[in-house]
Structure formats: C-alpha cells, structure tokens
Design a protein around this motif. Structure first.
Motif, mmCIF file in Angstrom:
data_model
loop_
_atom_site.group_PDB
_atom_site.id
_atom_site.type_symbol
_atom_site.label_atom_id
_atom_site.label_comp_id
_atom_site.label_asym_id
_atom_site.label_seq_id
_atom_site.Cartn_x
_atom_site.Cartn_y
_atom_site.Cartn_z
ATOM 1 N N TRP A 78 35.372 38.384 40.339
ATOM 2 C CA TRP A 78 35.875 37.059 39.984
ATOM 3 C C TRP A 78 37.373 37.144 39.741
ATOM 4 O O TRP A 78 37.852 38.049 39.054
ATOM 5 C CB TRP A 78 35.201 36.558 38.709
ATOM 6 C CG TRP A 78 33.743 36.229 38.841
ATOM 7 C CD1 TRP A 78 32.767 36.999 39.407
ATOM 8 C CD2 TRP A 78 33.092 35.038 38.382
ATOM 9 N NE1 TRP A 78 31.551 36.378 39.330
ATOM 10 C CE2 TRP A 78 31.719 35.173 38.701
ATOM 11 C CE3 TRP A 78 33.527 33.901 37.725
ATOM 12 C CZ2 TRP A 78 30.786 34.182 38.387
ATOM 13 C CZ3 TRP A 78 32.610 32.911 37.413
ATOM 14 C CH2 TRP A 78 31.253 33.052 37.748
ATOM 15 N N THR B 133 29.238 29.717 34.747
ATOM 16 C CA THR B 133 28.909 31.017 35.333
ATOM 17 C C THR B 133 27.520 30.999 35.949
ATOM 18 O O THR B 133 27.309 31.521 37.059
ATOM 19 C CB THR B 133 29.001 32.114 34.257
ATOM 20 O OG1 THR B 133 30.303 32.083 33.671
ATOM 21 C CG2 THR B 133 28.762 33.485 34.859
ATOM 22 N N ALA C 158 31.324 36.065 32.833
ATOM 23 C CA ALA C 158 31.169 36.817 34.081
ATOM 24 C C ALA C 158 31.014 38.306 33.804
ATOM 25 O O ALA C 158 30.196 38.993 34.445
ATOM 26 C CB ALA C 158 32.366 36.560 34.996
#
Length: 279
Positions: free
Chosen positions: A4, A230, A21
């Motif tokens: 990410w 997320t 994340a």
C-alpha cells in the motif's frame, strides 16, 4: 501480502489506514512531507517504508514511487489521502487561496496517480482509493471551493474506473462525513484571509462558527473508518463510491430527495429538448 502506498499518512485517517493495512499483514509506504513527524509505530521497519513526499511538488513524486518499488517490488494499492480544507464564502476566497487548495486536493492526486499507474499497468492489477468527502456530492455553504475540489476527486475516480478496467485496475472514491481527526485544526484547515461582514449570520459564516465547537468532537471514529476502508479495499471488487459515516448517509438521502424534487417539474420539457420536430 500487498503493498500500500498512502499519501498524507503521518496523522488522521491516513495514519489509521496505514495501521489497519499493517494489521492485515500488508507492506505500507508512508508518504509524508516531513518524515520526522511520522508516529513511532509507522517508522521504517521490515514492512514499513517512509518516503518524503509533497504531492504539490512534482519533483518529489517520482523518487517516492521509485523508492517504494525498489523496496517492495510493486505498488498494489494507492491511497490518495493528502488534502486539506478551506473555509469561507466564495466571494471571500482569493484566486491564490483557491489555486493552492486545488494544487493539493486535485492536482496532487492527479500527479501521484499518474506516477503510480505505469507500475500497476505493467503488473496488470491495482487499486486506487481516493479520499473524497460527503462535500463531494453536496455543495455546502462556507466550503464552496473545498466542495469543488472533492467533486473533482469524485469525477476523476469515476472516470478512472472505466478508463482502467481494461488493465484490471479499480478505482474508488471514499466519501466520509466528519471524523475525529485533526482535519479541523489550523494545520489542515485554512480560513479565507478576507472576511466580508455582510456574510455574518448567514450560512457561509455559520459554518465558520461551527468549527471551534466541532473540532475533535466529530461523530466519526477514524479507527473504525480506516478499518472499513481497508476491509473494502481488500475485497475482490471495489464499489465506485464508499459512503462512510451515518452523517454521510443522512446527507445522501437529502441529495436523492433534492434530485427528485429538481427533476419532477421539468422532466417532460427536459426530455423534449432531445426530440426532433417532425412538422
């Protein structure tokens, strides 16, 4: 494990998305203007890379993207989170103030996306997550230019959904309501330097007066919001829009109602403008 890349990730919803994340087992690239301000739990580690990134400075974007690819080999998710607000009646806002806002909220997003897309196209996959606002589907008094910038974000994201589908790249705009972050602090929110007294006690300035009461007392929980962002991002198919927060859902219902009320009295005449006269 995906990688990410998150802009504006030193605090607020950006930092919470980074944490969520990481908790899911992903690599995270933390893009920040000042790496010294990164929270301790988001500093460099086996799964975290901090990169100096000012999205309004094109010269800093490509090196940040290159560093991410050099470290993790790919970028699977781009979260365009960097942005700020601007308060004031449209008449009060100067051209310089408006352009500075768009340089960050719109052109910064465009330039970072443009830099990441070659990576995603080459690998044949990717997800773009753009942090918009409920002000991106409903213009509100006192935030006309901020709303305009977030309307732009929504339009860009929708277009990218279609443009990038052949490359297996998805695009989603997140439209949150008000969350308990630093967004209403002076570090994230500017007020037009010129104030016109005629707007006192009108909707544009009532919004200004609301800020001090609302700061850090907002309804939305940024941890829960980031967790949902997320969760949705890691699903197979992204929605075009992720409407986030009870207040956003309330305003969405108002927007739907407004569309119907605006359409009803003029529907037939509107449709008739597309008809050819046969006489």
């Amino acid at each position: 494990m995906a990688t990410w890349f998150i802009t504006g990730a030193s605090r607020g919803i950006g930092a919470e998305i980074a944490r969520a994340a990481l908790a899911d087992g992903h690599n995270v690239v933390v893009g920040v203007r000042d790496p010294d301000r990164v929270p301790a739990d988001l500093k460099n580690s086996d799964t975290v890379l901090t990169v100096a990134l000012d999205v309004t400075d094109n010269a800093s974007i490509s090196p940040a993207v290159d560093a991410a690819v050099d470290r993790f080999g790919t970028i699977d998710v781009l979260v365009n989170n960097a942005g700020r607000g601007l308060l004031g009646a449209l008449e009060e806002i100067t051209d310089d103030e408006a352009r500075s806002l768009f340089d960050l909220n719109v052109f910064g997003l465009i330039n970072v996306t443009r830099a990441v897309l070659p990576v995603m196209r080459k690998q044949g996959s990717g997800k773009l997550v753009h942090i918009g606002s409920h002000s991106g589907f409903e213009g509100e008094p006192g935030v006309s230019l901020y709303s305009a910038s977030k309307f732009a974000v929504a339009g860009i994201s929708e277009a990218l959904s279609a443009e990038l589908a052949p490359f297996n790249i998805q695009s989603m705009v997140v439209e949150p309501g008000v969350f308990r972050t630093d967004f209403l602090n002076a570090s994230s929110l500017s007020v037009a330097a010129h104030r016109i007294p005629d707007y006192d006690n009108t909707p544009a300035h009532i919004t200004l007066d609301w800020i001090d009461q609302a700061n850090h007392a907002q309804l939305g929980d940024p941890v829960k919001g980031a967790a949902l962002i997320t969760e949705v991002t890691t699903s197979d198919k992204l929605p075009t829009h992720l409407y986030l927060g009870a207040d956003t859902l309330d305003r969405l219902r108002v927007k739907y109602q407004q569309v119907q009320e605006d359409l009803a009295p003029w529907r037939e005449k509107s449709a008739a403008t597309g008809h050819h006269d046969t006489a």
